[in-house]
Scaffold this active site. Structure first.
Site, short mmCIF file in Angstrom:
data_model
loop_
_atom_site.label_atom_id
_atom_site.label_comp_id
_atom_site.label_asym_id
_atom_site.label_seq_id
_atom_site.Cartn_x
_atom_site.Cartn_y
_atom_site.Cartn_z
N SER A 1 -42.81 -17.29 -30.51
CA SER A 1 -43.34 -16.63 -29.32
C SER A 1 -44.88 -16.71 -29.26
O SER A 1 -45.54 -16.85 -30.28
CB SER A 1 -42.94 -15.16 -29.29
N1 SAH Z 1 -39.34 -14.18 -33.62
C1 SAH Z 1 -39.36 -15.63 -33.70
C2 SAH Z 1 -39.09 -16.29 -32.35
C3 SAH Z 1 -37.67 -16.46 -32.17
S1 SAH Z 1 -37.07 -17.39 -30.83
C4 SAH Z 1 -40.65 -16.13 -34.29
O1 SAH Z 1 -41.56 -15.33 -34.53
O2 SAH Z 1 -40.74 -17.34 -34.57
C5 SAH Z 1 -35.45 -16.68 -30.78
C6 SAH Z 1 -34.57 -16.94 -31.98
O3 SAH Z 1 -33.38 -16.19 -31.79
C7 SAH Z 1 -34.13 -18.38 -32.15
O4 SAH Z 1 -34.50 -18.84 -33.41
C8 SAH Z 1 -32.61 -18.32 -31.99
O5 SAH Z 1 -31.92 -19.23 -32.81
C9 SAH Z 1 -32.32 -16.89 -32.39
N2 SAH Z 1 -31.07 -16.31 -31.93
C10 SAH Z 1 -30.43 -16.46 -30.75
N3 SAH Z 1 -29.31 -15.72 -30.71
C11 SAH Z 1 -29.22 -15.07 -31.91
C12 SAH Z 1 -28.28 -14.16 -32.49
N4 SAH Z 1 -27.18 -13.75 -31.86
N5 SAH Z 1 -28.54 -13.70 -33.74
C13 SAH Z 1 -29.63 -14.10 -34.43
N6 SAH Z 1 -30.54 -14.96 -33.93
C14 SAH Z 1 -30.34 -15.44 -32.69
#
Ligand code: SAH
Length: 221
Positions: free
Chosen positions: A70
């Site tokens: 993000s």
């Molecule tokens: N907080 C992260 C950004 C994450 S982007 C950072 O600082 O880099 C969103 C993430 O959520 C992705 O990696 C995606 O694979 C994950 N995601 C999507 N659905 C999910 C679920 N049900 N459980 C866990 N992770 C999930």
């Protein structure tokens, strides 16, 4: 030669100070502990070599598997929305690169974070260990079900966009706990804060419009 290990500039400290001044403080983030955490955590270490030059830019960056780290401001804004205290235990859904978990780990006591994409989980786990964020606990699986064994949580941060608020997450909030989650369509969502009162009642607020990758899973897309 000076001692590189003691030279903060060697780890792009000045760029982070500038990022925090221009992107974080100027936009109204006031929590001093969040500001310090963002100065401290080396965001460039959470992206691939090819993206490192952009690590302090005002935007999200690709981390592979169609996912993104993000924008720094969004990370700060969502953590501030949790109203975090040093004693708190916080659950994050969507570890991705591990960056938001690392920032959170400087602000609260314990961080629990779940990622569904195995290779992202593996990389984040290795990285957080190398950088010695020892109060971050990682799990690979469907975060829409939460982490019942570690519940209840003082805060739950969802870093992906949900079609509806997952009931499992609301159920894992401690009294006084806050859930911060983007809810809406696949592209645009409204960032909600759901607070559980001392008597268990729930209060919902709309904080901003945001754009997150989809939350996939049993209580997601
Ligand atoms: N907080 C992260 C950004 C994450 S982007 C950072 O600082 O880099 C969103 C993430 O959520 C992705 O990696 C995606 O694979 C994950 N995601 C999507 N659905 C999910 C679920 N049900 N459980 C866990 N992770 C999930």
């Amino acid at each position: 030669m000076g001692c590189l290990g003691n030279n903060k500039n060697a780890d792009r400290y000045d760029e982070r100070r500038r990022m925090v001044e221009e992107q974080i403080k100027n936009r109204g983030i006031h929590d001093e502990r969040i500001i310090q955490a963002m100065i401290e955590v080396p965001r460039h270490r959470f992206v691939d070599q090819g993206q490192q030059v952009y690590a302090y830019d005002d935007r999200p960056l690709p981390i592979g598997y169609g996912q993104t780290i993000s924008q720094p401001y969004i990370v700060a804004f969502m953590i501030e929305a949790l109203i975090p205290a040093p004693s708190h235990r916080v659950l994050e859904i969507g570890t991705g690169s591990g960056y938001a978990a690392a920032v959170l780990s400087r602000v609260v006591a314990e961080v629990y974070t779940i990622e569904t994409v195995k290779p992202l989980f593996e990389t984040a786990k290795k990285r957080l260990k190398e950088l010695e964020y020892t109060n971050v606990h990682l799990l690979c699986g469907d975060g829409t079900k939460g982490w019942p064994e570690a519940a209840p949580f003082d805060g739950i941060l969802v870093s992906a966009g949900a079609p509806l608020v997952p009931k499992s997450l609301v159920d894992q909030l401690a009294p006084g706990g806050r859930l911060v989650i983007p809810v809406g369509g696949r592209i645009n969502q409204s960032l909600l804060r759901i607070t559980r009162g001392a008597d268990g009642e729930l209060v919902q607020e709309e904080l901003a419009m945001v754009r997150f990758v989809p939350l996939v899973g049993e209580e997601g897309w």
